[in-house]
Every structure is written in C-alpha cells, then in structure tokens.
Design an enzyme around this catalytic site. Structure first.
Site, PDB file in Angstrom:
ATOM      1  N   ALA A 102      44.533  30.468  32.911  1.00 21.53           N
ATOM      2  CA  ALA A 102      44.339  29.293  32.065  1.00 21.53           C
ATOM      3  C   ALA A 102      45.657  28.705  31.539  1.00 21.53           C
ATOM      4  O   ALA A 102      45.749  27.502  31.302  1.00 21.53           O
ATOM      5  CB  ALA A 102      43.433  29.665  30.899  1.00 21.53           C
ATOM      6  N   PHE A 121      41.966  30.710  26.485  1.00 18.97           N
ATOM      7  CA  PHE A 121      41.078  31.392  25.536  1.00 18.97           C
ATOM      8  C   PHE A 121      41.851  32.191  24.497  1.00 18.97           C
ATOM      9  O   PHE A 121      41.356  32.435  23.417  1.00 18.97           O
ATOM     10  CB  PHE A 121      40.162  32.365  26.289  1.00 18.97           C
ATOM     11  N   GLN A 180      42.139  32.113  38.510  1.00 18.04           N
ATOM     12  CA  GLN A 180      40.975  32.404  37.674  1.00 18.04           C
ATOM     13  C   GLN A 180      40.423  31.111  37.089  1.00 18.04           C
ATOM     14  O   GLN A 180      39.413  31.133  36.402  1.00 18.04           O
ATOM     15  CB  GLN A 180      41.382  33.322  36.521  1.00 18.04           C
ATOM     16  N   HIS A 213      36.869  32.614  39.898  1.00 20.42           N
ATOM     17  CA  HIS A 213      35.880  32.424  38.841  1.00 20.42           C
ATOM     18  C   HIS A 213      35.048  31.155  39.033  1.00 20.42           C
ATOM     19  O   HIS A 213      34.456  30.653  38.083  1.00 20.42           O
ATOM     20  CB  HIS A 213      36.560  32.440  37.467  1.00 20.42           C
ATOM     21  N   CYS A 244      20.419  26.174  40.870  1.00 22.74           N
ATOM     22  CA  CYS A 244      19.212  26.403  40.069  1.00 22.74           C
ATOM     23  C   CYS A 244      19.014  27.907  39.888  1.00 22.74           C
ATOM     24  O   CYS A 244      19.061  28.670  40.856  1.00 22.74           O
ATOM     25  CB  CYS A 244      17.994  25.786  40.760  1.00 22.74           C
ATOM     26  N   SER A 268      46.920  36.197  30.921  1.00 23.96           N
ATOM     27  CA  SER A 268      47.083  37.429  30.153  1.00 23.96           C
ATOM     28  C   SER A 268      46.782  38.653  31.015  1.00 23.96           C
ATOM     29  O   SER A 268      47.111  39.767  30.634  1.00 23.96           O
ATOM     30  CB  SER A 268      46.117  37.412  28.961  1.00 23.96           C
TER      31      SER A 268
END
Ligand code: NAD
Length: 255
Positions: free
Chosen positions: A27, A38, A105, A123, A131, A198
């Site tokens: 991220a 995050f 990720q 990810h 669905c 991280s």
C-alpha cells in the site's frame, strides 16, 4: 543502510547486476497517489474501524453493508487515483529489461495502469465482482458507479445474491493460480525490491523473506521498519516515488 547517495548507488548497482529482479509492492507505493495505507499513523481514513474485522471474510458474511460502508471512501480514492512516479519507474524498469515482474498486495490496479505487463495481484482487484450465491462474475465498473451513487450493497442481477468485489478479504484464501505464479517468479529471483510494504500480511509478505533466505539480495524501500529488515541487503528509509525516481535517473532511463 541509510538513505543517501551511497545507498541509491548501491541499490542501482544491485538492480543492474541482477539477472532476475522481482519487485514486491504494498500500500505504501500508492500513498503518493492519494490512497492511504492501513498502518501508517495519522492517515485518518481507517481510524474508527478495524480493517481486520470489517474487511474480513467473516465480517463481510455477517454484515456486507458494514463492509461496503467502510470500503466506499477507498473505492472513491481508487477511482480518482493516478499512478505516481514509483509505479511509472517500475513500469520503465520492466520495459528496459531490468525487472521481470511485480508481485503486489495492492488492489488499486495502479501498476497495470502505469503500463507494467507482468503483475501478480495477490490480493485481487476492483475489475470484477462475483456473486456470493451463484458465483457469476461481472465487470465491476458499472457496479462500482452505481454503488458510488447509492452506497447500497450491490446484488446479483441473476439471483439477487450479494456481490463481492474480487478483492481478497482478511481470512480469505489468495487466488491459487496467481499465488503459485508469484511464488514461481520469486523462486527465480536473485534480487528483490520491496516497496511500501510492512510485510505484516501473510502469506504474501513471506515471499520476499523466503527469497532472501535462499540468498536473493533484498532491497527495502519503506518509510517505517518492516518484518524483513533483518534479512535485507539494503534498507532505504524514504519515500518510494522520490527514491525510485532517483534510481531511474542514475540508470539514465527516461521516466
Ligand atoms: P501496510 O499498510 O501494512 O504497510 C505500508 C507500508 O508502507 C508502511 O510500513 C509505511 O511505512 C510504508 N509507506 C507509506 N507511504 C510510503 C511512501 N510514500 N514511501 C515508502 N513507504 C511508504 O501495507 P501492506 O504491507 O500493503 O499491507 C496492507 C494490506 O492492505 C494489503 O493486503 C493491501 O492489499 C491492502 N491495502 C491496499 C491498498 C491499495 O491497494 N493501495 C491500500 C490500503 C491497504
């Protein structure tokens, strides 16, 4: 082991010498594009919720509306985001033959939008939704646009089941083929460039550590300490865009 001319020189030398360089991103590579990670302090977006709960498969099954309320701002930022220099540099390194692929990720699709060709999205991504009842798959774009307007849980036109974007939630298995392909790519790596992760999320975060234990050289570009610092050949504590832009300049490649 410091962020300075010497570290960048040394990292560029490792990149230039590598026969099979793989990048591993998280991220942190996209924060300059306006999408918070995050774990960095003061990002604000996730302060009132625990992503581990609300963005877990269990949480989604219990209460999809809570998940969709939580993900709404992330989707909004992702739609507005543009690839930053760090994404562009990795795309250029691949184009000029230095980089064999990116294991990411991230779900924001900014690597492919920057032009990178070999990207393992461990990810998942926001390109499709599935669905949860009949497993029919849909292109996500129209679903996302409707969701941005009404904020309601999207449902399947065929069976009215709850639609889930094809992003991997905490507690959910990774896409098996993508993971095996990424693992194979990492098994060949003699150098790994970790950018903005991280490395706390397993099993994805284990891949660079496994490569380092096998003898691959590990360069980590991250603002904060990571789980793999003890295995790193080099740690550069700096902003991903700035550091990677400096590297591409030294390699005398265009951006
Ligand atoms: P993380 O939040 O655990 O770690 C991000 C790391 O990046 C932090 O250690 C931080 O110090 C560093 N960082 C932040 N900005 C940086 C910058 N400009 N330059 C260099 N380093 C920077 O992220 P993670 O390891 O990817 O794991 C979190 C999980 O959350 C992943 O599964 C990921 O899919 C998901 N996530 C994805 C996005 C996205 O797609 N953009 C955004 C948030 C979370």
């Amino acid at each position: 082991m410091r962020y300075g001319e010497h570290s960048i020189d040394e990292a560029v030398r490792i990149i230039a010498e590598a026969r099979h360089l793989i990048a591993f991103t998280g991220a942190g590579i996209s924060t300059d594009s306006g999408i918070p990670d995050f774990r960095s302090p003061e990002c604000g977006l996730w302060n009132n919720t625990d992503p581990m709960k609300v963005a877990s498969l269990y949480g989604f099954r219990q209460n999809p509306q809570d998940f969709y309320d939580w993900v709404h701002p992330l989707v909004k930022l992702t739609i507005a985001a543009q690839p930053n220099n760090a994404h562009m540099v990795l795309a250029q390194l691949e184009r000029y033959g230095y980089l064999k692929g990116i294991i990411t990720q991230n779900i924001d699709m900014l690597h492919t939008r920057a032009g990178s060709q070999v990207v393992y999205e461990l990810h998942g991504h926001f390109r499709e939704a599935t669905c949860t009842c009949c497993f029919k798959r849909y292109p996500a774009e129209p679903i996302i646009h409707r969701f941005m307007d009404d904020g309601l849980v999207p449902t399947c036109p065929a069976c009215d089941g709850v639609l889930k974007p094809n992003v991997i939630l905490f507690g959910e298995q990774l896409p098996a083929q993508t993971f095996m392909d990424a693992r194979d790519a990492m098994a060949k790596a003699d150098a790994v460039l970790v950018v903005g992760s991280s490395l706390e999320v397993a099993p994805a975060g284990d891949l660079p550590m496994q490569a380092a234990r096998r003898g691959a050289r590990l360069i980590i570009i991250n603002l904060q300490p990571t789980e793999a610092d003890h295995l790193a050949t080099m740690i550069i504590r700096g902003d991903a865009s700035t550091v990677l832009s400096g590297m591409i300049q030294q390699l005398q490649l265009p951006l």
